[in-house]
Design a protein around this motif. Structure first.
Motif, PDB file in Angstrom:
ATOM      1  N   UNK A 208       0.863  -1.278   0.177  1.00 14.81           N
ATOM      2  CA  UNK A 208      -0.065   0.022  -0.100  1.00 14.81           C
ATOM      3  C   UNK A 208       0.913   1.227   0.042  1.00 14.81           C
ATOM      4  N   UNK A 209       2.093   1.092   0.770  1.00 13.39           N
ATOM      5  CA  UNK A 209       2.732   2.481   0.839  1.00 13.39           C
ATOM      6  C   UNK A 209       3.908   2.230  -0.159  1.00 13.39           C
ATOM      7  N   UNK A 210       3.725   1.418  -1.183  1.00 12.52           N
ATOM      8  CA  UNK A 210       4.859   1.311  -2.243  1.00 12.52           C
ATOM      9  C   UNK A 210       5.172   2.476  -3.204  1.00 12.52           C
ATOM     10  N   UNK A 211       4.194   3.435  -3.249  1.00 14.18           N
ATOM     11  CA  UNK A 211       4.324   4.700  -4.136  1.00 14.18           C
ATOM     12  C   UNK A 211       5.324   5.543  -3.130  1.00 14.18           C
ATOM     13  N   UNK A 212       4.904   5.837  -1.967  1.00 11.05           N
ATOM     14  CA  UNK A 212       5.395   6.783  -1.049  1.00 11.05           C
ATOM     15  C   UNK A 212       6.969   6.397  -0.839  1.00 11.05           C
ATOM     16  N   UNK A 213       7.076   4.952  -0.854  1.00  6.98           N
ATOM     17  CA  UNK A 213       8.401   4.505  -0.633  1.00  6.98           C
ATOM     18  C   UNK A 213       9.481   4.696  -1.871  1.00  6.98           C
ATOM     19  N   UNK A 214       8.887   4.525  -3.099  1.00  4.80           N
ATOM     20  CA  UNK A 214       9.481   4.852  -4.334  1.00  4.80           C
ATOM     21  C   UNK A 214       9.950   6.386  -4.171  1.00  4.80           C
ATOM     22  N   UNK A 215       8.859   7.229  -4.026  1.00  5.96           N
ATOM     23  CA  UNK A 215       9.111   8.757  -4.013  1.00  5.96           C
ATOM     24  C   UNK A 215      10.342   8.953  -3.013  1.00  5.96           C
ATOM     25  N   UNK A 216      10.131   8.793  -1.814  1.00  2.22           N
ATOM     26  CA  UNK A 216      11.098   8.996  -0.884  1.00  2.22           C
ATOM     27  C   UNK A 216      12.558   8.299  -1.502  1.00  2.22           C
ATOM     28  N   UNK A 217      12.507   7.241  -2.139  1.00  7.87           N
ATOM     29  CA  UNK A 217      13.964   6.691  -2.651  1.00  7.87           C
ATOM     30  C   UNK A 217      14.462   7.820  -3.685  1.00  7.87           C
ATOM     31  N   UNK A 218      13.560   8.224  -4.583  1.00  9.86           N
ATOM     32  CA  UNK A 218      13.864   9.151  -5.811  1.00  9.86           C
ATOM     33  C   UNK A 218      14.312  10.503  -5.142  1.00  9.86           C
ATOM     34  N   UNK A 219      13.749  10.842  -4.189  1.00  8.71           N
ATOM     35  CA  UNK A 219      14.029  12.054  -3.294  1.00  8.71           C
ATOM     36  C   UNK A 219      15.764  12.105  -2.932  1.00  8.71           C
ATOM     37  N   UNK A 220      15.705  10.924  -2.235  1.00  2.51           N
ATOM     38  CA  UNK A 220      17.071  10.701  -1.542  1.00  2.51           C
ATOM     39  C   UNK A 220      18.206  10.575  -2.923  1.00  2.51           C
ATOM     40  N   UNK A 221      17.924  10.369  -4.102  1.00  2.00           N
ATOM     41  CA  UNK A 221      18.700   9.981  -5.188  1.00  2.00           C
ATOM     42  C   UNK A 221      19.089  11.677  -5.838  1.00  2.00           C
ATOM     43  N   UNK A 222      17.813  12.383  -5.684  1.00  2.00           N
ATOM     44  CA  UNK A 222      18.434  13.848  -5.867  1.00  2.00           C
ATOM     45  C   UNK A 222      19.350  14.422  -4.902  1.00  2.00           C
ATOM     46  N   UNK A 223      19.202  14.203  -3.729  1.00  4.10           N
ATOM     47  CA  UNK A 223      20.413  14.556  -2.855  1.00  4.10           C
ATOM     48  C   UNK A 223      21.598  14.293  -2.933  1.00  4.10           C
ATOM     49  N   UNK A 224      21.826  13.024  -3.548  1.00  6.53           N
ATOM     50  CA  UNK A 224      23.138  12.410  -3.608  1.00  6.53           C
ATOM     51  C   UNK A 224      23.874  13.160  -4.925  1.00  6.53           C
ATOM     52  N   UNK A 225      22.826  13.203  -5.971  1.00  8.73           N
ATOM     53  CA  UNK A 225      23.091  13.820  -7.448  1.00  8.73           C
ATOM     54  C   UNK A 225      23.756  15.220  -6.987  1.00  8.73           C
ATOM     55  N   UNK A 226      23.089  16.138  -6.225  1.00  8.49           N
ATOM     56  CA  UNK A 226      23.357  17.570  -6.092  1.00  8.49           C
ATOM     57  C   UNK A 226      24.646  17.652  -5.105  1.00  8.49           C
ATOM     58  N   UNK A 227      24.745  16.627  -4.374  1.00 14.06           N
ATOM     59  CA  UNK A 227      26.033  16.797  -3.368  1.00 14.06           C
ATOM     60  C   UNK A 227      27.588  17.289  -4.003  1.00 14.06           C
ATOM     61  N   UNK A 228      28.227  17.912  -3.338  1.00 13.53           N
ATOM     62  CA  UNK A 228      29.760  18.332  -3.787  1.00 13.53           C
ATOM     63  C   UNK A 228      30.564  17.976  -2.850  1.00 13.53           C
ATOM     64  N   UNK A 229      30.551  18.111  -1.452  1.00 17.78           N
ATOM     65  CA  UNK A 229      31.637  18.080  -0.366  1.00 17.78           C
ATOM     66  C   UNK A 229      32.004  16.598  -0.373  1.00 17.78           C
ATOM     67  N   UNK A 230      31.079  15.589  -0.281  1.00 11.39           N
ATOM     68  CA  UNK A 230      31.216  14.343  -0.123  1.00 11.39           C
ATOM     69  C   UNK A 230      31.859  13.708  -1.208  1.00 11.39           C
TER      70      UNK A 230
END
Length: 314
Positions: A208-230
């Motif tokens: 039931x929560x699959x779509x929300x779980x996928x959305x959270x995962x995608x937003x996490x990917x966005x944070x990884x893509x935009x990071x520079x310090x690490x």
């Protein structure tokens, strides 16, 4: 009558304030995008996307962004792959297994604190940990230096694990909210049919929560893509892939992951005057591609949330 006039005036002022605020936000975004496109659109071409960077002071000879794109993809996949099982397990624990008390409060506080730690601090922590010789299998051992037994501590594997630590609290919170949104009637119906708690969670709640779980995962990917310090501290600053060449051969994939490379963010830094280069149009061209990827991810997350929400309502 006087109160009605004041109420109407206050409502109009509030409405005007909201419209002006929204307009300023939209204008700021459009202005940033227009500047980036103005300076960088001439650089975007098929050759720019499919050729590797060159060490050149001349913009037209600086090559393309193939390896930074590949590096961004590798780091994002590694980071989210490591973070996903830990984030999902923690979210399930917080929603379905933990009870109100000290331990649950400590877990929530730990997640909140981790989300507030600057990425450069996380990167420094990783640099200390992953340069230990026992963890040299994640990068390579330093060679040619006497009386030093340390791992290099910079590689795609090290960067991916560090990125996972960085996005973990954000993905946990997104997944926790997604699991909380599962209607209690779904769970009660499963229990009434004799299903165990774990089967109810794995088959009903997660589905039931699959779509929300996928959305959270995608937003996490966005944070990884935009990071520079690490990227800068744990992946290194080489524009091309290091390790055994050619890096794209299957037999060299492990070596590629154990060595350094670049992402779009580090490439932009190196190419811009703020870094070590003076290729501002090249930096803006790479910025267009980076923004395009992030926009696609956000659109995908929005579509999943929209259509997923609609299917649940039905």
């Amino acid at each position: 009558m006087y109160k009605k006039i004041n109420h109407k005036t206050g409502s109009n002022i509030g409405k005007a304030y909201f419209i002006i605020s929204m307009a300023l936000v939209v204008f700021t975004i459009l202005f940033i995008l227009s500047v980036i496109f103005y300076y960088g659109i001439d650089m975007v071409s098929w050759e720019f996307l499919t050729s590797e960077p060159n060490a050149s002071a001349f913009e037209m000879e600086s090559g393309g962004i193939l390896t930074p794109i590949i590096g961004t993809t590798l780091l994002t996949v590694l980071g989210i792959t490591v973070a996903f099982p830990f984030a999902l397990s923690t979210a399930i624990f917080l929603v379905f297994y933990s009870k109100k008390g000290l331990f649950k409060s400590l877990v929530k506080i730990a997640v909140d604190i981790l989300s507030g730690v600057p990425t450069v601090v996380i990167a420094l922590f990783a640099l200390v940990i992953f340069t230990q010789p026992q963890l040299s299998f994640l990068s390579v051992m330093i060679e040619g230096v006497e009386d030093i037994s340390r791992a290099y501590g910079r590689s795609f594997l090290v960067g991916g694990i560090t990125m996972a630590i960085m996005v973990l609290p954000f993905v946990i919170k997104s997944m926790e909210e997604a699991l909380k949104s599962v209607p209690a009637s779904y769970l009660d119906a499963s229990y009434a049919l004799g299903a165990s708690k774990w089967r109810t969670i794995s088959k009903v709640a997660l589905g039931s929560a699959r779509d929300g779980l996928v959305t959270g995962t995608i937003l996490g990917m966005g944070r990884i893509i935009g990071d520079t310090s690490i990227v800068w501290l744990t992946l290194g600053g080489t524009m091309r892939m290091t390790g055994i060449q050619p890096w794209y051969s299957p037999e060299n994939w492990i070596s590629t992951l154990q060595n350094t490379g670049s992402t779009l963010t580090s490439f932009i830094y190196f190419a811009s005057p703020a870094g070590e280069g003076n290729s501002i149009e090249v930096a803006f061209g790479a910025s267009i591609i980076l923004i395009f990827i992030i926009i696609i991810l956000n659109i995908l997350a929005s579509l999943i949330g929209y259509f997923g929400g609609g299917s649940h309502e039905d």
